[in-house]
Structures are given as structure tokens and as C-alpha cells.
Design a protein around this motif. Structure first.
Motif, mmCIF file in Angstrom:
data_model
loop_
_atom_site.group_PDB
_atom_site.id
_atom_site.type_symbol
_atom_site.label_atom_id
_atom_site.label_comp_id
_atom_site.label_asym_id
_atom_site.label_seq_id
_atom_site.Cartn_x
_atom_site.Cartn_y
_atom_site.Cartn_z
ATOM 1 N N ARG A 77 0.902 -1.635 0.071
ATOM 2 C CA ARG A 77 -0.307 -0.349 -0.307
ATOM 3 C C ARG A 77 1.011 0.750 0.520
ATOM 4 O O ARG A 77 0.414 2.231 -0.708
ATOM 5 C CB ARG A 77 -0.858 -0.141 1.327
ATOM 6 C CG ARG A 77 -1.936 -0.860 1.180
ATOM 7 C CD ARG A 77 -3.128 -1.189 2.676
ATOM 8 N NE ARG A 77 -3.812 0.628 2.413
ATOM 9 C CZ ARG A 77 -4.500 0.669 3.985
ATOM 10 N NH1 ARG A 77 -4.580 -0.789 4.513
ATOM 11 N NH2 ARG A 77 -5.115 1.410 3.681
ATOM 12 N N VAL A 78 2.033 1.241 1.112
ATOM 13 C CA VAL A 78 2.811 2.438 0.865
ATOM 14 C C VAL A 78 3.209 2.723 -0.580
ATOM 15 O O VAL A 78 3.154 3.545 -0.780
ATOM 16 C CB VAL A 78 4.228 1.783 2.379
ATOM 17 C CG1 VAL A 78 4.892 3.374 1.660
ATOM 18 C CG2 VAL A 78 3.493 2.092 3.574
ATOM 19 N N HIS A 79 3.652 1.287 -1.348
ATOM 20 C CA HIS A 79 4.265 1.708 -2.252
ATOM 21 C C HIS A 79 3.531 1.851 -3.474
ATOM 22 O O HIS A 79 3.653 2.926 -4.096
ATOM 23 C CB HIS A 79 4.794 0.159 -2.612
ATOM 24 C CG HIS A 79 5.588 -0.208 -4.193
ATOM 25 N ND1 HIS A 79 6.488 0.731 -4.033
ATOM 26 C CD2 HIS A 79 5.295 -0.622 -4.822
ATOM 27 C CE1 HIS A 79 7.455 0.182 -5.890
ATOM 28 N NE2 HIS A 79 6.174 0.001 -6.928
ATOM 29 N N ARG A 80 2.128 1.959 -3.488
ATOM 30 C CA ARG A 80 1.489 2.295 -4.558
ATOM 31 C C ARG A 80 1.541 4.034 -4.813
ATOM 32 O O ARG A 80 1.474 4.521 -5.060
ATOM 33 C CB ARG A 80 0.255 1.637 -4.511
ATOM 34 C CG ARG A 80 0.298 0.401 -4.766
ATOM 35 C CD ARG A 80 -1.573 -0.699 -5.116
ATOM 36 N NE ARG A 80 -2.220 -0.015 -3.829
ATOM 37 C CZ ARG A 80 -1.847 -1.600 -2.904
ATOM 38 N NH1 ARG A 80 -1.187 -2.861 -2.795
ATOM 39 N NH2 ARG A 80 -2.836 -1.517 -2.372
ATOM 40 N N SER A 81 0.731 4.158 -2.576
ATOM 41 C CA SER A 81 0.718 5.623 -2.408
ATOM 42 C C SER A 81 1.881 6.510 -3.292
ATOM 43 O O SER A 81 1.688 7.470 -3.775
ATOM 44 C CB SER A 81 0.424 5.203 -1.171
ATOM 45 O OG SER A 81 -0.809 4.846 -0.377
ATOM 46 N N VAL A 82 2.952 6.304 -2.960
ATOM 47 C CA VAL A 82 4.073 6.746 -3.232
ATOM 48 C C VAL A 82 4.881 7.273 -5.002
ATOM 49 O O VAL A 82 4.417 8.039 -5.548
ATOM 50 C CB VAL A 82 6.124 5.687 -2.928
ATOM 51 C CG1 VAL A 82 7.462 6.515 -3.491
ATOM 52 C CG2 VAL A 82 6.067 6.175 -1.947
ATOM 53 N N GLU A 83 3.843 5.479 -5.262
ATOM 54 C CA GLU A 83 4.173 5.988 -7.119
ATOM 55 C C GLU A 83 2.771 6.709 -7.438
ATOM 56 O O GLU A 83 3.279 7.345 -8.164
ATOM 57 C CB GLU A 83 3.302 4.514 -7.440
ATOM 58 C CG GLU A 83 4.892 3.486 -7.552
ATOM 59 C CD GLU A 83 4.887 2.236 -8.529
ATOM 60 O OE1 GLU A 83 3.023 1.744 -7.845
ATOM 61 O OE2 GLU A 83 5.949 1.555 -8.735
ATOM 62 N N ALA A 84 1.779 6.616 -6.819
ATOM 63 C CA ALA A 84 0.877 8.188 -7.417
ATOM 64 C C ALA A 84 1.114 9.098 -7.078
ATOM 65 O O ALA A 84 0.945 9.533 -7.991
ATOM 66 C CB ALA A 84 -0.392 6.994 -6.585
ATOM 67 N N ALA A 85 2.486 8.998 -5.747
ATOM 68 C CA ALA A 85 1.798 10.763 -5.731
ATOM 69 C C ALA A 85 3.193 10.745 -6.728
ATOM 70 O O ALA A 85 3.140 11.935 -7.639
ATOM 71 C CB ALA A 85 2.810 10.845 -4.248
ATOM 72 N N LEU A 86 4.294 10.121 -6.740
ATOM 73 C CA LEU A 86 5.387 10.474 -8.680
ATOM 74 C C LEU A 86 4.454 10.916 -9.933
ATOM 75 O O LEU A 86 5.238 11.193 -10.550
ATOM 76 C CB LEU A 86 6.258 9.436 -8.205
ATOM 77 C CG LEU A 86 7.196 8.910 -7.007
ATOM 78 C CD1 LEU A 86 7.987 8.191 -6.902
ATOM 79 C CD2 LEU A 86 8.344 10.968 -6.869
ATOM 80 N N ASP A 87 3.042 10.366 -10.023
ATOM 81 C CA ASP A 87 3.235 9.712 -10.988
ATOM 82 C C ASP A 87 1.888 11.757 -10.770
ATOM 83 O O ASP A 87 1.643 11.863 -12.580
ATOM 84 C CB ASP A 87 2.152 9.279 -10.867
ATOM 85 C CG ASP A 87 2.690 7.576 -11.329
ATOM 86 O OD1 ASP A 87 4.157 7.554 -11.808
ATOM 87 O OD2 ASP A 87 1.964 7.122 -11.586
ATOM 88 N N ARG A 88 1.535 12.532 -9.863
ATOM 89 C CA ARG A 88 0.777 13.411 -9.927
ATOM 90 C C ARG A 88 2.023 14.664 -9.975
ATOM 91 O O ARG A 88 1.658 15.548 -10.269
ATOM 92 C CB ARG A 88 0.257 13.625 -8.515
ATOM 93 C CG ARG A 88 -1.387 12.966 -9.187
ATOM 94 C CD ARG A 88 -1.940 13.020 -7.845
ATOM 95 N NE ARG A 88 -1.624 12.817 -6.365
ATOM 96 C CZ ARG A 88 -1.350 11.649 -5.305
ATOM 97 N NH1 ARG A 88 -1.560 10.879 -5.549
ATOM 98 N NH2 ARG A 88 -0.523 11.622 -3.927
#
Length: 147
Positions: free
Chosen positions: A111-122
Motif C-alpha cells: 500500500r505504501v509503495h502504491r501511494s508513493v508511485e501515485a504521488a510521483l505520477d502526480r
């Protein structure tokens, strides 16, 4: 989570090109000097970024590199993936069905990994550009700066 040197330098180079996007093409040696990156390492990164469609090379005496897309259209996540930096969680957890704690820990890091990836994609280069300029203004600095 850990950002590799490859990822860090790629973002620095792309932000440098963003800052100089209204200037003539930027030679590798100038980007390397401004950002304190090895010219050889930077060449390798720019090849990957060119192949991914983020930068364009211009040949000739006045040649160098320019952004291939607008800074608002390039995200940090895209840059990192282009150079092979996936921002994977640190360490590896073995999937052991007998240990509930392992599954909980694995689910948490996933979950943390997906959140970081989503933030980097924004976050776009345009966002970083404005952040860098705001910091520069707050410190009353002028001219070039290392990112």
C-alpha cells in the motif's frame, strides 16, 4: 523507499532542461557542470530519456538536449521508470502463508509503495520548477543553482 543515484540525477537533468527550456539546446557538458554530475553518467541517462521520448537531441555546433514535451506533461514517476528506478520498497518479504504477520507487513508495504508511485505520477516537472524558483526567491539567490 530509496531513490537511486540514477533516478536522482535523471530528475536533476530534466529539471535543468526545464529551467533552460527557453534557451538554445543544452550541451551535456553544461548540464553536467551545473548539476555536478559525471558527463559519462549523464550521457547514459540522457540516452534512456531520449529513447523514452522525454528529451530530444539536436546535432551540430549549437547542439545539445531540449525537452521533447512540456514540463507539465512529464511526471517524476515517468522519469524514474524510464531510467529503471521503480522506487520499490526496501527489503524483500518472503511470502510465507504460515505467518500472518508477514502478510500484514507485505500488504502494508504494498500500500505504501502504491501511494508513493501515485504521488510521483502526480508531480510534474512544472511543479518542481515552481518549487525550485520559489526556494531560490526565498533565499534571494540569483543565477544558476544545483538542484
Amino acid at each position: 523507499m530509496k531513490l537511486s543515484t540514477r533516478g536522482h540525477y535523471s530528475v536533476k537533468a530534466m529539471l535543468d532542461l526545464t529551467i533552460h527550456r527557453h534557451d538554445p539546446p543544452q550541451p551535456i557538458r553544461q548540464i553536467a557542470r551545473r548539476q555536478n554530475i559525471s558527463k559519462h553518467f549523464l550521457e547514459q541517462l540522457l540516452i534512456l530519456l531520449r529513447q523514452s521520448g522525454f528529451v530530444r537531441s539536436v546535432r551540430g555546433v549549437q547542439g545539445g538536449y531540449v525537452l521533447a514535451r512540456l514540463p507539465a506533461q512529464i511526471t517524476l514517476g515517468e522519469i524514474l521508470r524510464a531510467v529503471g528506478d521503480g522506487m520499490a520498497p526496501l527489503g524483500r518479504i518472503e511470502r510465507d502463508g504460515t505467518q500472518a504477520e508477514d502478510w500484514v507487513t507485505m500488504a502494508l508495504w504494498s500500500r505504501v509503495h502504491r501511494s508513493v508511485e501515485a504521488a510521483l505520477d502526480r508531480i510534474t516537472l512544472e511543479d518542481l520548477y515552481h518549487d525550485a524558483r520559489s526556494r531560490q526567491a526565498a533565499l534571494s539567490e540569483e543565477g544558476e543553482f544545483v538542484i
